[in-house]
Motif scaffolding. Structure first.
Motif, PDB file in Angstrom:
ATOM      1  N   VAL A  79       0.856  -1.186   0.000  1.00 40.13           N
ATOM      2  CA  VAL A  79       0.000   0.000   0.000  1.00 40.13           C
ATOM      3  C   VAL A  79       0.893   1.237   0.000  1.00 40.13           C
ATOM      4  CG1 VAL A  79      -1.795   1.267   1.221  1.00 40.13           C
ATOM      5  CG2 VAL A  79      -1.802  -1.235   1.252  1.00 40.13           C
ATOM      6  N   PRO A  80       0.868   2.079  -1.035  1.00 34.03           N
ATOM      7  CA  PRO A  80       1.710   3.282  -1.067  1.00 34.03           C
ATOM      8  C   PRO A  80       1.317   4.259   0.040  1.00 34.03           C
ATOM      9  CG  PRO A  80       0.848   2.757  -3.255  1.00 34.03           C
ATOM     10  CD  PRO A  80       0.110   1.895  -2.280  1.00 34.03           C
ATOM     11  N   PRO A  81       2.251   5.092   0.475  1.00 37.11           N
ATOM     12  CA  PRO A  81       1.946   6.045   1.556  1.00 37.11           C
ATOM     13  C   PRO A  81       0.841   7.027   1.208  1.00 37.11           C
ATOM     14  CG  PRO A  81       4.318   5.877   1.189  1.00 37.11           C
ATOM     15  CD  PRO A  81       3.663   5.142   0.074  1.00 37.11           C
ATOM     16  N   ALA A  82       0.717   7.379  -0.069  1.00 30.59           N
ATOM     17  CA  ALA A  82      -0.284   8.366  -0.474  1.00 30.59           C
ATOM     18  C   ALA A  82      -1.689   7.779  -0.576  1.00 30.59           C
ATOM     19  CB  ALA A  82       0.103   8.983  -1.813  1.00 30.59           C
ATOM     20  N   SER A  83      -1.824   6.474  -0.401  1.00 30.59           N
ATOM     21  CA  SER A  83      -3.141   5.839  -0.515  1.00 30.59           C
ATOM     22  C   SER A  83      -4.053   6.283   0.618  1.00 30.59           C
ATOM     23  CB  SER A  83      -3.000   4.316  -0.495  1.00 30.59           C
ATOM     24  OG  SER A  83      -2.260   3.859  -1.595  1.00 30.59           O
ATOM     25  N   THR A  84      -5.338   6.344   0.305  1.00 31.61           N
ATOM     26  CA  THR A  84      -6.342   6.679   1.304  1.00 31.61           C
ATOM     27  C   THR A  84      -7.049   5.412   1.763  1.00 31.61           C
ATOM     28  OG1 THR A  84      -8.044   7.046  -0.368  1.00 31.61           O
ATOM     29  CG2 THR A  84      -6.687   8.943   0.268  1.00 31.61           C
ATOM     30  N   LEU A  85      -7.891   5.594   2.762  1.00 28.88           N
ATOM     31  CA  LEU A  85      -8.654   4.457   3.270  1.00 28.88           C
ATOM     32  C   LEU A  85      -9.620   3.931   2.208  1.00 28.88           C
ATOM     33  CD1 LEU A  85      -8.268   3.345   6.124  1.00 28.88           C
ATOM     34  CD2 LEU A  85     -10.458   4.308   6.726  1.00 28.88           C
ATOM     35  N   PHE A  86     -10.062   4.802   1.319  1.00 26.40           N
ATOM     36  CA  PHE A  86     -10.947   4.371   0.238  1.00 26.40           C
ATOM     37  C   PHE A  86     -10.218   3.404  -0.693  1.00 26.40           C
ATOM     38  CE2 PHE A  86     -13.134   5.069  -3.860  1.00 26.40           C
ATOM     39  CZ  PHE A  86     -14.422   4.723  -3.476  1.00 26.40           C
ATOM     40  N   ASP A  87      -8.931   3.657  -0.966  1.00 30.01           N
ATOM     41  CA  ASP A  87      -8.135   2.738  -1.786  1.00 30.01           C
ATOM     42  C   ASP A  87      -7.970   1.388  -1.098  1.00 30.01           C
ATOM     43  OD1 ASP A  87      -7.784   4.819  -3.621  1.00 30.01           O
ATOM     44  OD2 ASP A  87      -6.034   5.575  -2.526  1.00 30.01           O
ATOM     45  N   VAL A  88      -7.760   1.422   0.206  1.00 30.05           N
ATOM     46  CA  VAL A  88      -7.621   0.168   0.961  1.00 30.05           C
ATOM     47  C   VAL A  88      -8.921  -0.627   0.914  1.00 30.05           C
ATOM     48  CG1 VAL A  88      -7.220  -0.803   3.261  1.00 30.05           C
ATOM     49  CG2 VAL A  88      -5.834   1.120   2.463  1.00 30.05           C
ATOM     50  N   LYS A  89     -10.050   0.057   1.011  1.00 30.89           N
ATOM     51  CA  LYS A  89     -11.343  -0.637   0.948  1.00 30.89           C
ATOM     52  C   LYS A  89     -11.536  -1.320  -0.391  1.00 30.89           C
ATOM     53  CE  LYS A  89     -13.916   2.131   4.337  1.00 30.89           C
ATOM     54  NZ  LYS A  89     -15.083   3.022   4.562  1.00 30.89           N
TER      55      LYS A  89
END
Length: 363
Positions: A79-89
């Protein structure tokens, strides 16, 4: 006479052997250097080995744990540092297709609040592994769908009672009794109220974090649709009794209703304009429009106007169901206003500290 020294003495032999060995080693080194030079010349210019490029990006691993059983559901890696929780979902949804992103609730602590989709993973990370607790929020619907469904029902239900269907009222009695003008005016005001809500849902309001549980929509529809049926049945009944003070009571109440509807609309437009322009550093200030001057007294004037609409509608129709509905709406909106007022105090303390939440002095 002096005795001539014999050069073949053991000490002299050792010296010669040492000198000879040194010469021999020097000669071997020369040959090795010569051979290496020939090899370099025959092979061409030596190319330096490429330096290893070390990536500066640090990837995170997000561990998804069930909030009840504390068992690991899956690990979302790289998971890149710039990712948001929406990307993780979304990545979590690929690993577990039964849970689509809007249904997933993630918490940093078991009893903590649900994290917003806009939160970055880097802001949550203490180490390279981030542990998040998963809660199934159930089936979700969008906010636009929620409000369109909730407001379309009352509009259609009221019209069904207004035309006096044969399955609802006795047709013989409906033809005999003359309809008082307040019945037609009430239908116009009721439809105007919900048409305004529908148009503002489509063209004015901007919804973020755009989902809510389906059960909330069912409860909202049951409340609005049920009360609309009760209100419409009494007002459109053939034996409906007009207000006690006649046309004067109806006229003044209708005028207040229309003013409250206009004020509610202009407040919603002002709030939406502030959100769209991105200017959230200060509390909304009144403009040349007199309907926005209520910002000087209360922090949630849209709820003030909404309460005024239903109170004036109660006076205009003088029916018990409308009075009960208006009473419940005032209580509910006062709770919403208090909650929003506390948020305003945190963000805009100097501008809001002297204001009431919904009704001056009382709330």
């Amino acid at each position: 006479m002096f005795k001539r020294q014999n050069p073949s003495t053991p000490e002299h032999s050792r010296n010669l052997a040492a000198d000879g060995g040194a010469l021999s080693m020097s000669h071997n080194d020369s040959r090795s250097f010569f051979n290496l030079s020939q090899l370099v010349l025959s092979a061409g210019q030596i190319k330096p080995s490429p330096a290893l490029k070390h990536s500066k990006i640090t990837y995170f691993e997000v561990e998804i744990v069930d909030v009840q059983s504390k068992k690991q559901i899956c690990i979302v890696d790289k998971v890149p540092p710039a990712s948001t929780l929406f990307d993780v979902k979304h990545k979590f949804h690929k690993a577990c297709p039964q849970w689509y992103p809007s249904r997933v609730g993630l918490q940093l602590e078991r009893n903590g609040p649900f994290l917003k989709d806009s939160v970055s993973i880097q802001s949550l990370a203490v180490s390279s592994i981030v542990t998040l607790y998963f809660t199934d929020l159930g089936q979700q619907v969008g906010w636009t769908t929620f409000f369109l469904t909730e407001y379309t029902g009352p509009l259609l239900i009221y019209l069904l009672f207004y035309i006096r269907l044969s399955t609802i009222y006795d047709q013989v009695e409906s033809r005999k009794n003359f309809r008082h003008p307040v019945v037609h005016l009430a239908c116009f005001c009721h439809c105007l109220h919900y048409i305004r809500h529908l148009l503002e849902t489509l063209f004015v309001h901007k919804f973020s974090e755009g989902h809510t549980p389906l059960k909330n929509m069912i409860k909202g529809c049951a409340f609005y649709w049920g009360f609309t049926s009760w209100i419409a049945y009494y007002i459109n009944h053939p034996r409906y009794t007009p207000p006690s003070f006649g046309l004067k009571q109806v006229s003044y109440a209708a005028l207040v209703f229309l003013m409250c509807e206009a004020g509610n609309h202009f407040i919603n437009v002002a709030l939406a304009h502030q959100t769209n322009s991105g200017n959230r550093t200060c509390f909304p200030s009144p403009t040349y429009n007199p309907f926005t001057w209520l910002f000087l007294l209360v922090s949630c004037p849209n709820y003030t106007y909404e309460a005024g609409s239903w109170i004036s509608f109660t006076v205009m129709t003088q029916t018990l169901p409308v009075g009960i509905f208006a009473f419940l709406m005032v209580i509910q909106m006062s709770l919403w206003a208090q909650k929003k007022h506390k948020l305003y105090l945190k963000k805009f303390y100097p501008e809001v500290r002297r204001k009431a939440a919904m009704i001056p002095i009382i709330f």
